[in-house]
Design a protein around this motif. Structure first.
Motif, PDB file in Angstrom:
ATOM      1  N   LYS A 169       0.852  -1.186   0.000  1.00  0.00           N
ATOM      2  CA  LYS A 169       0.000   0.000   0.000  1.00  0.00           C
ATOM      3  C   LYS A 169       0.886   1.233   0.000  1.00  0.00           C
ATOM      4  CE  LYS A 169      -3.793  -2.271   2.254  1.00  0.00           C
ATOM      5  NZ  LYS A 169      -4.708  -2.336   3.353  1.00  0.00           N
ATOM      6  N   ASP A 170       0.635   2.109  -0.934  1.00  0.00           N
ATOM      7  CA  ASP A 170       1.446   3.322  -1.041  1.00  0.00           C
ATOM      8  C   ASP A 170       1.026   4.306   0.046  1.00  0.00           C
ATOM      9  OD1 ASP A 170       3.179   5.251  -1.843  1.00  0.00           O
ATOM     10  OD2 ASP A 170       2.087   5.790  -3.654  1.00  0.00           O
ATOM     11  N   GLU A 171       1.923   4.576   0.975  1.00  0.00           N
ATOM     12  CA  GLU A 171       1.648   5.465   2.101  1.00  0.00           C
ATOM     13  C   GLU A 171       2.283   6.845   1.908  1.00  0.00           C
ATOM     14  OE1 GLU A 171      -0.355   4.531   4.421  1.00  0.00           O
ATOM     15  OE2 GLU A 171      -0.422   2.393   4.044  1.00  0.00           O
TER      16      GLU A 171
ATOM     17  N   LYS B  61       0.979  10.440   3.175  1.00  0.00           N
ATOM     18  CA  LYS B  61      -0.122  10.328   4.135  1.00  0.00           C
ATOM     19  C   LYS B  61       0.317  10.793   5.516  1.00  0.00           C
ATOM     20  CE  LYS B  61      -2.638   6.706   1.800  1.00  0.00           C
ATOM     21  NZ  LYS B  61      -3.200   5.365   1.904  1.00  0.00           N
ATOM     22  N   VAL B  62      -0.654  11.240   6.306  1.00  0.00           N
ATOM     23  CA  VAL B  62      -0.387  11.739   7.648  1.00  0.00           C
ATOM     24  C   VAL B  62      -1.108  10.852   8.650  1.00  0.00           C
ATOM     25  CG1 VAL B  62      -0.636  13.710   9.208  1.00  0.00           C
ATOM     26  CG2 VAL B  62      -0.154  14.097   6.790  1.00  0.00           C
ATOM     27  N   TYR B  63      -0.366  10.412   9.671  1.00  0.00           N
ATOM     28  CA  TYR B  63      -0.909   9.594  10.760  1.00  0.00           C
ATOM     29  C   TYR B  63      -0.583  10.310  12.063  1.00  0.00           C
ATOM     30  CZ  TYR B  63      -1.305   5.913   7.288  1.00  0.00           C
ATOM     31  OH  TYR B  63      -1.637   5.187   6.180  1.00  0.00           O
TER      32      TYR B  63
ATOM     33  N   THR C 296       4.214  12.262   9.214  1.00  0.00           N
ATOM     34  CA  THR C 296       3.983  12.363   7.779  1.00  0.00           C
ATOM     35  C   THR C 296       4.954  11.432   7.069  1.00  0.00           C
ATOM     36  OG1 THR C 296       3.373  14.688   8.024  1.00  0.00           O
ATOM     37  CG2 THR C 296       3.930  13.933   5.808  1.00  0.00           C
TER      38      THR C 296
ATOM     39  N   TRP D 163       8.650   2.524   5.974  1.00  0.00           N
ATOM     40  CA  TRP D 163       8.515   3.926   5.569  1.00  0.00           C
ATOM     41  C   TRP D 163       9.298   4.846   6.487  1.00  0.00           C
ATOM     42  CZ3 TRP D 163       6.170   4.608   1.049  1.00  0.00           C
ATOM     43  CH2 TRP D 163       5.353   3.576   0.586  1.00  0.00           C
TER      44      TRP D 163
ATOM     45  N   ARG E 280      -0.772   2.022   9.791  1.00  0.00           N
ATOM     46  CA  ARG E 280      -2.199   1.852   9.514  1.00  0.00           C
ATOM     47  C   ARG E 280      -2.982   1.413  10.748  1.00  0.00           C
ATOM     48  NH1 ARG E 280       0.255  -0.072   5.069  1.00  0.00           N
ATOM     49  NH2 ARG E 280       0.033  -2.237   5.701  1.00  0.00           N
TER      50      ARG E 280
END
Length: 80
Positions: A11-13, A16-18, A22, A41, A59
């Protein structure tokens, strides 16, 4: 036919911000038995610290900030 090693789908992360983290880049660590099918990552916290985390931990929201921010907010570890 190419000579490139097989790369399983991931899955391309990127971007994305978690929480405070970032995703800035995908890392390609030396393969080990436990990490062979996991995308790793490089993430940057809002405070500027960088670290590497596997995509499934991002995730699952296991990590949402770096250890420095967690300590500043009075938490034991990087978990929220």
């Amino acid at each position: 036919m190419t000579d490139a090693p097989y790369q399983p789908p991931y899955k391309d992360e990127l971007g994305k911000v978690y929480g405070r983290l970032t995703v800035i880049n995908r890392e390609y660590p030396k393969r080990t038995l436990l990490m062979r099918h996991r995308a790793i990552w490089r993430v940057r916290c809002s405070c500027g610290n960088e670290m590497t985390i596997s995509g499934n931990l991002l995730r699952q929201k296991i990590y949402r900030e770096c250890g420095t921010c967690a300590q500043a907010w009075g938490k034991k570890d990087g978990n929220i």
